[in-house]
Scaffold this motif. Structure first.
Motif, PDB file in Angstrom:
ATOM      1  N   PHE A  96      -2.062   6.282   0.482  1.00 46.33           N
ATOM      2  CA  PHE A  96      -1.414   7.104  -0.546  1.00 46.33           C
ATOM      3  C   PHE A  96      -2.497   7.673  -1.441  1.00 46.33           C
ATOM      4  N   LYS A  97      -2.406   8.993  -1.691  1.00 54.28           N
ATOM      5  CA  LYS A  97      -3.336   9.668  -2.590  1.00 54.28           C
ATOM      6  C   LYS A  97      -2.525  10.495  -3.569  1.00 54.28           C
ATOM      7  N   GLY A  98      -2.646  10.189  -4.863  1.00 53.57           N
ATOM      8  CA  GLY A  98      -1.864  10.907  -5.860  1.00 53.57           C
ATOM      9  C   GLY A  98      -2.603  11.029  -7.174  1.00 53.57           C
ATOM     10  N   ASP A  99      -2.097  11.874  -8.033  1.00 55.45           N
ATOM     11  CA  ASP A  99      -2.621  12.023  -9.380  1.00 55.45           C
ATOM     12  C   ASP A  99      -1.468  12.391 -10.308  1.00 55.45           C
ATOM     13  N   ASP A 100      -1.786  12.694 -11.561  1.00 54.26           N
ATOM     14  CA  ASP A 100      -0.740  13.012 -12.521  1.00 54.26           C
ATOM     15  C   ASP A 100      -0.510  14.514 -12.655  1.00 54.26           C
ATOM     16  N   SER A 101      -0.869  15.274 -11.603  1.00 52.01           N
ATOM     17  CA  SER A 101      -0.620  16.718 -11.598  1.00 52.01           C
ATOM     18  C   SER A 101       0.228  17.099 -10.387  1.00 52.01           C
ATOM     19  N   GLN A 102       1.273  16.330 -10.143  1.00 50.85           N
ATOM     20  CA  GLN A 102       2.234  16.609  -9.073  1.00 50.85           C
ATOM     21  C   GLN A 102       1.629  16.511  -7.686  1.00 50.85           C
ATOM     22  N   LYS A 103       0.660  15.617  -7.506  1.00 47.91           N
ATOM     23  CA  LYS A 103       0.122  15.387  -6.173  1.00 47.91           C
ATOM     24  C   LYS A 103       0.463  13.975  -5.722  1.00 47.91           C
ATOM     25  N   GLY A 104       1.032  13.864  -4.536  1.00 45.40           N
ATOM     26  CA  GLY A 104       1.327  12.560  -3.966  1.00 45.40           C
ATOM     27  C   GLY A 104       1.442  12.685  -2.463  1.00 45.40           C
ATOM     28  N   ASP A 105       0.404  12.280  -1.742  1.00 46.83           N
ATOM     29  CA  ASP A 105       0.369  12.417  -0.281  1.00 46.83           C
ATOM     30  C   ASP A 105       0.421  11.040   0.362  1.00 46.83           C
ATOM     31  N   LEU A 106       1.416  10.839   1.205  1.00 48.41           N
ATOM     32  CA  LEU A 106       1.563   9.603   1.952  1.00 48.41           C
ATOM     33  C   LEU A 106       1.062   9.840   3.365  1.00 48.41           C
ATOM     34  N   GLY A 107       0.130   9.008   3.817  1.00 45.39           N
ATOM     35  CA  GLY A 107      -0.494   9.243   5.116  1.00 45.39           C
ATOM     36  C   GLY A 107      -0.494   8.011   5.991  1.00 45.39           C
ATOM     37  N   VAL A 108      -0.737   8.232   7.263  1.00 47.84           N
ATOM     38  CA  VAL A 108      -0.850   7.147   8.223  1.00 47.84           C
ATOM     39  C   VAL A 108      -2.001   7.471   9.177  1.00 47.84           C
ATOM     40  N   GLU A 109      -2.786   6.457   9.524  1.00 44.22           N
ATOM     41  CA  GLU A 109      -3.908   6.604  10.443  1.00 44.22           C
ATOM     42  C   GLU A 109      -3.774   5.555  11.545  1.00 44.22           C
ATOM     43  N   TYR A 110      -4.067   5.985  12.762  1.00 42.48           N
ATOM     44  CA  TYR A 110      -4.014   5.056  13.895  1.00 42.48           C
ATOM     45  C   TYR A 110      -5.210   5.338  14.787  1.00 42.48           C
ATOM     46  N   SER A 111      -5.966   4.312  15.089  1.00 42.16           N
ATOM     47  CA  SER A 111      -7.118   4.474  15.981  1.00 42.16           C
ATOM     48  C   SER A 111      -7.193   3.284  16.920  1.00 42.16           C
ATOM     49  N   LYS A 112      -7.346   3.578  18.192  1.00 44.71           N
ATOM     50  CA  LYS A 112      -7.492   2.539  19.192  1.00 44.71           C
ATOM     51  C   LYS A 112      -8.185   3.136  20.402  1.00 44.71           C
ATOM     52  N   GLY A 113      -9.256   2.485  20.806  1.00 46.16           N
ATOM     53  CA  GLY A 113      -9.981   2.982  21.962  1.00 46.16           C
ATOM     54  C   GLY A 113     -10.521   4.381  21.718  1.00 46.16           C
ATOM     55  N   MET A 114     -10.181   5.303  22.575  1.00 48.00           N
ATOM     56  CA  MET A 114     -10.699   6.663  22.474  1.00 48.00           C
ATOM     57  C   MET A 114      -9.793   7.595  21.687  1.00 48.00           C
ATOM     58  N   LEU A 115      -8.702   7.074  21.080  1.00 46.89           N
ATOM     59  CA  LEU A 115      -7.720   7.910  20.405  1.00 46.89           C
ATOM     60  C   LEU A 115      -7.714   7.664  18.907  1.00 46.89           C
ATOM     61  N   GLY A 116      -7.687   8.767  18.118  1.00 40.86           N
ATOM     62  CA  GLY A 116      -7.548   8.690  16.674  1.00 40.86           C
ATOM     63  C   GLY A 116      -6.508   9.684  16.200  1.00 40.86           C
ATOM     64  N   LEU A 117      -5.473   9.205  15.508  1.00 37.03           N
ATOM     65  CA  LEU A 117      -4.370  10.046  15.050  1.00 37.03           C
ATOM     66  C   LEU A 117      -4.191   9.895  13.549  1.00 37.03           C
ATOM     67  N   THR A 118      -3.854  10.998  12.868  1.00 33.26           N
ATOM     68  CA  THR A 118      -3.528  10.953  11.446  1.00 33.26           C
ATOM     69  C   THR A 118      -2.329  11.849  11.171  1.00 33.26           C
ATOM     70  N   ALA A 119      -1.594  11.513  10.117  1.00 32.67           N
ATOM     71  CA  ALA A 119      -0.497  12.356   9.633  1.00 32.67           C
ATOM     72  C   ALA A 119      -0.394  12.158   8.130  1.00 32.67           C
ATOM     73  N   GLU A 120      -0.039  13.212   7.429  1.00 36.13           N
ATOM     74  CA  GLU A 120       0.035  13.156   5.972  1.00 36.13           C
ATOM     75  C   GLU A 120       1.143  14.078   5.480  1.00 36.13           C
ATOM     76  N   MET A 121       1.903  13.603   4.492  1.00 35.07           N
ATOM     77  CA  MET A 121       3.031  14.372   3.970  1.00 35.07           C
ATOM     78  C   MET A 121       3.011  14.368   2.454  1.00 35.07           C
ATOM     79  N   ASP A 122       3.272  15.523   1.882  1.00 33.23           N
ATOM     80  CA  ASP A 122       3.414  15.668   0.438  1.00 33.23           C
ATOM     81  C   ASP A 122       4.808  15.162   0.054  1.00 33.23           C
ATOM     82  N   ILE A 123       4.873  13.972  -0.567  1.00 35.43           N
ATOM     83  CA  ILE A 123       6.170  13.370  -0.870  1.00 35.43           C
ATOM     84  C   ILE A 123       6.652  13.682  -2.285  1.00 35.43           C
ATOM     85  N   ILE A 124       5.862  14.425  -3.062  1.00 34.03           N
ATOM     86  CA  ILE A 124       6.272  14.781  -4.417  1.00 34.03           C
ATOM     87  C   ILE A 124       6.987  16.131  -4.431  1.00 34.03           C
ATOM     88  N   GLU A 125       6.319  17.151  -3.922  1.00 34.19           N
ATOM     89  CA  GLU A 125       6.900  18.499  -3.923  1.00 34.19           C
ATOM     90  C   GLU A 125       7.452  18.897  -2.562  1.00 34.19           C
TER      91      GLU A 125
END
Length: 270
Positions: A96-125
């Motif tokens: 989670f990355k957020g501040d007091d200026s309407q920023k709030g990003d919820l993310g997920v990271e997955y890495s195993k072997g030769m694969l690396g995946l990420t996803a991130e969503m703005d959950i405030i706006e």
């Protein structure tokens, strides 16, 4: 490089890290289990003043940690947290990355072997969702990322890229909506000297910008130098002057105008 954001990290770090045009200091210490960092920068406008920001870091139980709780120099706040090993999977990480200026990003990271995946969503706006994927196979890595604007249901931007690393050679090529391409190269001449370049290319401007630099492990410290096609030459010395004390004096000259050269100086303690 488990994730796409790091696909050109080798050449980017050689040409970007440590260079500064500011006078600043960074002090790191611990208050019990909490890591504390204080950064102070000198600002010269109508008069000289000092701006500081204070950061805290804490590794909690069960894989949860506060990666950054920062009080910025303008009075605002930043919060970054992470949770590793959710659902009993050590390869899974929530952020989670957020501040007091309407920023709030919820993310997920997955890495195993030769694969690396990420996803991130703005959950405030609820404005955007982004995702990336990277596959590494031997000396090669390839993948891409994209951002989807929820308002209007359109793809805002996307990139594809590939990299090759073998022995002294590193190369990375990334594209931006196929409208242009960025090429990063690095060659380790020997154990002390590395050469690096970065360039941008497009159909309208086949050679838009070029940066050429080097990193040299000299007896006095690590010396970095680079010049750009825009006529800017920069140099920095990374020197350990004592245990856990590093200084980085730097110089920047534009279009050969040495009289108006700008200087920077950084100190990191801890």
């Amino acid at each position: 490089m488990p994730f796409f954001k790091d696909i050109s990290k080798a050449s980017d770090d050689a040409l970007g890290d440590d260079y500064t045009s500011k006078v600043s200091s960074k002090m790191k210490t611990k208050a019990g289990p909490v890591g504390v960092t204080c950064e102070t920068t000198r600002v010269s406008k109508d008069k000289i003043s000092l701006l500081s920001k204070l950061s805290f870091k804490w590794a909690g139980p069960s894989g949860f940690s506060v990666d950054k709780l920062q009080l910025k120099d303008n009075g605002s706040h930043v919060l970054e947290t992470s949770l590793v090993g959710a659902a009993g999977n050590p390869n899974l990480k929530f952020t989670f990355k957020g501040d007091d200026s309407q920023k709030g990003d919820l993310g997920v990271e997955y890495s195993k072997g030769m694969l690396g995946l990420t996803a991130e969503m703005d959950i405030i706006e609820l404005k955007k969702v982004s995702a990336s994927a990277l596959v590494t196979k031997g000396d090669l890595a390839f993948g891409g990322n994209g951002t989807f604007k929820m308002a209007g249901s359109s793809v805002d931007k996307f990139s594809l890229g590939a990299s090759y690393s073998s022995g002294p050679i590193f190369a990375a090529l990334t594209t931006d909506k196929f409208a242009g391409a960025n090429l990063g190269l690095m060659y380790k001449v020997n154990g002390d000297l590395s050469l690096a370049t970065s360039s941008s290319h497009s159909a309208d401007k086949p050679l838009d910008s070029v940066t050429i630099g080097c990193v040299y492990n000299a007896p006095v410290g690590v010396v970095k130098a680079k010049c750009t096609s825009g006529g800017v030459a920069s140099a920095v010395l990374v020197k350990d002057v004592a245990k856990k004390v590093t200084v980085t004096p730097s110089l920047q000259v534009k279009n050969g105008d040495i009289k108006n050269a700008s200087f920077g100086f950084g100190v990191v303690m801890g």
